[in-house]
Scaffold this motif. Structure first.
Motif, mmCIF file in Angstrom:
data_model
loop_
_atom_site.group_PDB
_atom_site.id
_atom_site.type_symbol
_atom_site.label_atom_id
_atom_site.label_comp_id
_atom_site.label_asym_id
_atom_site.label_seq_id
_atom_site.Cartn_x
_atom_site.Cartn_y
_atom_site.Cartn_z
ATOM 1 N N ASP A 218 0.896 -1.242 -0.102
ATOM 2 C CA ASP A 218 -0.126 0.048 -0.184
ATOM 3 C C ASP A 218 0.868 1.169 0.078
ATOM 4 O O ASP A 218 2.115 1.083 0.565
ATOM 5 N N VAL A 219 0.137 2.268 -0.574
ATOM 6 C CA VAL A 219 1.085 3.339 -0.398
ATOM 7 C C VAL A 219 1.357 4.127 0.889
ATOM 8 O O VAL A 219 0.399 3.681 1.773
ATOM 9 N N GLY A 220 2.459 4.740 1.045
ATOM 10 C CA GLY A 220 2.808 5.298 2.372
ATOM 11 C C GLY A 220 3.597 4.337 3.218
ATOM 12 O O GLY A 220 3.886 4.762 4.185
ATOM 13 N N GLU A 221 3.742 3.103 2.775
ATOM 14 C CA GLU A 221 4.360 2.160 3.689
ATOM 15 C C GLU A 221 5.972 2.582 3.519
ATOM 16 O O GLU A 221 6.729 2.076 4.607
ATOM 17 N N ASN A 222 6.543 3.207 2.421
ATOM 18 C CA ASN A 222 8.015 3.716 2.320
ATOM 19 C C ASN A 222 8.979 2.583 2.560
ATOM 20 O O ASN A 222 9.795 2.319 3.298
ATOM 21 N N LEU A 223 8.487 1.331 1.802
ATOM 22 C CA LEU A 223 9.349 0.194 1.825
ATOM 23 C C LEU A 223 10.393 0.384 0.941
ATOM 24 O O LEU A 223 10.421 0.928 -0.140
ATOM 25 N N SER A 224 11.806 -0.054 1.497
ATOM 26 C CA SER A 224 12.796 0.209 0.805
ATOM 27 C C SER A 224 13.204 -1.280 0.027
ATOM 28 O O SER A 224 13.233 -2.238 0.871
ATOM 29 N N TYR A 225 13.202 -1.184 -1.147
ATOM 30 C CA TYR A 225 13.565 -2.604 -1.906
ATOM 31 C C TYR A 225 15.177 -2.876 -1.471
ATOM 32 O O TYR A 225 15.261 -4.367 -1.290
ATOM 33 N N PHE A 226 15.766 -2.242 -1.154
ATOM 34 C CA PHE A 226 17.290 -2.338 -0.823
ATOM 35 C C PHE A 226 17.356 -3.115 0.525
ATOM 36 O O PHE A 226 18.275 -4.112 0.930
ATOM 37 N N ASP A 227 16.677 -2.539 1.400
ATOM 38 C CA ASP A 227 16.465 -3.013 2.913
ATOM 39 C C ASP A 227 15.753 -4.394 2.984
ATOM 40 O O ASP A 227 16.322 -5.214 3.814
ATOM 41 N N ALA A 228 14.908 -4.695 1.944
ATOM 42 C CA ALA A 228 14.059 -5.885 1.993
ATOM 43 C C ALA A 228 15.112 -7.016 1.169
ATOM 44 O O ALA A 228 14.910 -8.051 1.317
ATOM 45 N N HIS A 229 16.277 -6.653 0.374
ATOM 46 C CA HIS A 229 16.942 -7.630 -0.003
ATOM 47 C C HIS A 229 18.514 -7.301 0.458
ATOM 48 O O HIS A 229 19.106 -6.354 -0.350
ATOM 49 N N PRO A 230 18.898 -8.241 1.058
ATOM 50 C CA PRO A 230 20.523 -7.978 1.565
ATOM 51 C C PRO A 230 21.310 -8.482 0.401
ATOM 52 O O PRO A 230 22.025 -9.533 0.312
ATOM 53 N N THR A 232 24.750 -8.141 -2.110
ATOM 54 C CA THR A 232 26.073 -7.876 -2.176
ATOM 55 C C THR A 232 26.155 -6.156 -2.472
ATOM 56 O O THR A 232 25.373 -5.703 -3.160
ATOM 57 N N GLU A 233 27.326 -5.796 -2.010
ATOM 58 C CA GLU A 233 27.744 -4.373 -2.215
ATOM 59 C C GLU A 233 27.757 -3.971 -3.846
ATOM 60 O O GLU A 233 27.145 -3.173 -4.313
ATOM 61 N N GLU A 234 28.348 -4.922 -4.371
ATOM 62 C CA GLU A 234 28.537 -4.972 -5.960
ATOM 63 C C GLU A 234 27.002 -5.112 -6.491
ATOM 64 O O GLU A 234 26.759 -4.173 -7.501
ATOM 65 N N GLN A 235 26.257 -5.953 -6.173
ATOM 66 C CA GLN A 235 24.854 -6.112 -6.800
ATOM 67 C C GLN A 235 24.041 -4.742 -6.366
ATOM 68 O O GLN A 235 23.518 -4.225 -7.207
ATOM 69 N N GLU A 236 24.354 -4.197 -5.386
ATOM 70 C CA GLU A 236 23.354 -3.082 -4.980
ATOM 71 C C GLU A 236 23.789 -1.860 -5.798
ATOM 72 O O GLU A 236 23.106 -1.187 -6.177
ATOM 73 N N ALA A 237 24.927 -1.726 -5.806
ATOM 74 C CA ALA A 237 25.803 -0.698 -6.726
ATOM 75 C C ALA A 237 25.351 -0.849 -8.011
ATOM 76 O O ALA A 237 24.908 0.231 -8.794
ATOM 77 N N GLN A 238 25.387 -2.141 -8.584
ATOM 78 C CA GLN A 238 24.622 -2.152 -10.135
ATOM 79 C C GLN A 238 23.269 -1.605 -10.069
ATOM 80 O O GLN A 238 22.890 -0.816 -11.111
ATOM 81 N N LEU A 239 22.516 -1.967 -9.224
ATOM 82 C CA LEU A 239 21.022 -1.700 -9.259
ATOM 83 C C LEU A 239 20.748 -0.055 -9.010
ATOM 84 O O LEU A 239 19.777 0.248 -9.502
ATOM 85 N N LYS A 240 21.739 0.443 -8.294
ATOM 86 C CA LYS A 240 21.436 1.791 -7.910
ATOM 87 C C LYS A 240 21.977 2.807 -9.348
ATOM 88 O O LYS A 240 21.725 3.973 -9.211
ATOM 89 N N ASP A 241 22.843 2.193 -9.857
ATOM 90 C CA ASP A 241 23.091 2.922 -11.409
ATOM 91 C C ASP A 241 22.184 2.594 -12.036
ATOM 92 O O ASP A 241 22.395 2.069 -13.275
ATOM 93 N N TRP A 242 21.045 3.371 -11.651
ATOM 94 C CA TRP A 242 19.866 3.131 -12.712
ATOM 95 C C TRP A 242 20.179 3.599 -14.279
ATOM 96 O O TRP A 242 19.615 3.146 -15.162
ATOM 97 N N ASP A 243 20.837 4.504 -14.662
ATOM 98 C CA ASP A 243 21.218 4.914 -15.913
ATOM 99 C C ASP A 243 21.759 3.836 -16.796
ATOM 100 O O ASP A 243 21.260 3.676 -18.248
ATOM 101 N N SER A 244 22.432 2.969 -16.265
ATOM 102 C CA SER A 244 22.976 1.914 -16.929
ATOM 103 C C SER A 244 22.037 0.793 -17.288
ATOM 104 O O SER A 244 22.337 -0.052 -18.009
ATOM 105 N N ALA A 245 20.951 1.103 -16.698
ATOM 106 C CA ALA A 245 19.844 -0.204 -16.567
ATOM 107 C C ALA A 245 18.846 0.168 -17.755
ATOM 108 O O ALA A 245 17.910 -0.396 -17.778
ATOM 109 N N THR A 246 19.147 1.160 -18.623
ATOM 110 C CA THR A 246 18.234 1.450 -19.687
ATOM 111 C C THR A 246 17.762 0.065 -20.515
ATOM 112 O O THR A 246 16.754 -0.006 -20.791
ATOM 113 N N GLU A 247 18.907 -0.424 -20.927
ATOM 114 C CA GLU A 247 18.787 -1.654 -21.511
ATOM 115 C C GLU A 247 18.397 -2.906 -20.935
ATOM 116 O O GLU A 247 18.097 -3.972 -21.544
#
Length: 286
Positions: A218-230, A232-247
Motif C-alpha cells: 500500500d502507498v505510504g509504507e515507504n518500503l525500501s527495496y534494498f532494505d528488504a533485499h540484502p 552484495t555491495e556490488e549488486q546493490e551498486a549495480q542496481l543503484k546505477d539506474w542510468d546503466s539499466a536502460t537496456e
C-alpha cells in the motif's frame, strides 16, 4: 563373488554418474529458463508500463502547453476573487476529466498556491507540509514533469499515480503545475497477472529504491527495496546505477524479500522512460 560385487559397483557408479549428469543438465536448463522468462517478462511489462504512462503524460503536457490555460493563470491575481474565474478553470479541467475519464485533473498556481480541481478549488499549497512535497520537489528539480503515488483526497483517498507537468510562461518561468491521476490498481493488476501466469514478481521503485508500486503493498509504507533485499555491495551498486539499466541488467541473487514475498534468484532491472522509475522483475528458482 568378487566379479558380481565389481559388476554391482560399476552399475551403481554408472547410475550415480548418470544421475549427477542428468541433474546438472536439468538444473542448468532450469536456470536458463528462469533467466529467459525473467527477461521476457521484464520486456513485456516494460512496454505495457510505457503504454499506460504515455497517455496521461501526453494529456498533462497538452494542458501544460495550452495558451488558454497560461492566459488564465496570468489573470489570476486580478480575478482571484471573481467566482467566475474559478468556475472557468473548473470547467476547463472538467472537460479533460470527462474526455479522458481520469478521476483526478488538477491545476496549482505558483503565484497564489491555489489548488484547483475539476470539482473546484479546495485548498492552498503551502511549504512545510509533507503532503505538498511532490509540488515543491518538482519545481525545484527543473524537470518538465514528474510522477508520484499518493492518496487522492478528491476521490475518497484512493491510491493514485499522478503525472504532473510544469507550466512555463514565455520567459521560461514556472507559473503553475498541472496534472492528471490514474488509479494504481491497473498497474498492480498487470504485476499480479505476471505473478500468477509466470511466477515473476515486479515492482516500480523511485531513485532512492523506495517501492512505489507493486502487487502487494500500500502507498505510504515507504518500503525500501534494498532494505528488504540484502544484496552484495556490488549488486546493490549495480542496481543503484539506474542510468546503466536502460537496456536492462540482470544477475543471480539469493536474498529473501519481505516486499515481494519469495526468494529471488534472478533479478532484472531497467529504467522505464515514463515515469523515469526503475522497473525490477525477479523470479525464484524452486
Amino acid at each position: 563373488m568378487r566379479t558380481n560385487i565389481l559388476v554391482c559397483l560399476i552399475i551403481i557408479g554408472g547410475f550415480i554418474v548418470t544421475s549427477a549428469l542428468s541433474y546438472q543438465a536439468n538444473y542448468g536448463a532450469s536456470l536458463q529458463n528462469i533467466e529467459q522468462v525473467s527477461r521476457l517478462a521484464s520486456d513485456s511489462i516494460y512496454h505495457q508500463l510505457n503504454t499506460a504512462f504515455s497517455k496521461p503524460l501526453n494529456v498533462s503536457l497538452t494542458m501544460a502547453n495550452d495558451s488558454l490555460l497560461k492566459l488564465l493563470l496570468s489573470e489570476e491575481r486580478d480575478r482571484e476573487d471573481d467566482p467566475s474565474y474559478a468556475e472557468t478553470i473548473r470547467t476547463y479541467l472538467g472537460e479533460y476529466h470527462e474526455l479522458y475519464g481520469y478521476e483526478s485533473v488538477f491545476l496549482v498556481s505558483t503565484e497564489t498556491g491555489r489548488y484547483y480541481s475539476y470539482n473546484g478549488s479546495d485548498r492552498t499549497i503551502t511549504p512545510g507540509d509533507p503532503v505538498n512535497d511532490w509540488y515543491f520537489d518538482l519545481l525545484q528539480s527543473g524537470e518538465a514533469y514528474a510522477a508520484n503515488v499518493d492518496n487522492d483526497d478528491a476521490a475518497n483517498g484512493e491510491v493514485t499515480l499522478f503525472v504532473n507537468c510544469v507550466i512555463r510562461d514565455s520567459q521560461g518561468d514556472a507559473i503553475g503545475v498541472v496534472g492528471v491521476g490514474m488509479r494504481v490498481e491497473h498497474l498492480q493488476s498487470v504485476f499480479q497477472q505476471y505473478r500468477d501466469d509466470f511466477g515473476v514478481n515486479a515492482c516500480l521503485v523511485d531513485d532512492a529504491g523506495t517501492v512505489e508500486v507493486s502487487a502487494n503493498h500500500d502507498v505510504g509504507e515507504n518500503l525500501s527495496y534494498f532494505d528488504a533485499h540484502p544484496f552484495t555491495e556490488e549488486q546493490e551498486a549495480q542496481l543503484k546505477d539506474w542510468d546503466s539499466a536502460t537496456e536492462s541488467l540482470g544477475f543471480w541473487a539469493g536474498a529473501r524479500s519481505s516486499v515481494i514475498p519469495v526468494v529471488p534468484d534472478y533479478v532484472v532491472a531497467r529504467l522505464s522512460p515514463e515515469p523515469g522509475w526503475p522497473l525490477i522483475v525477479e523470479r525464484a528458482h524452486s
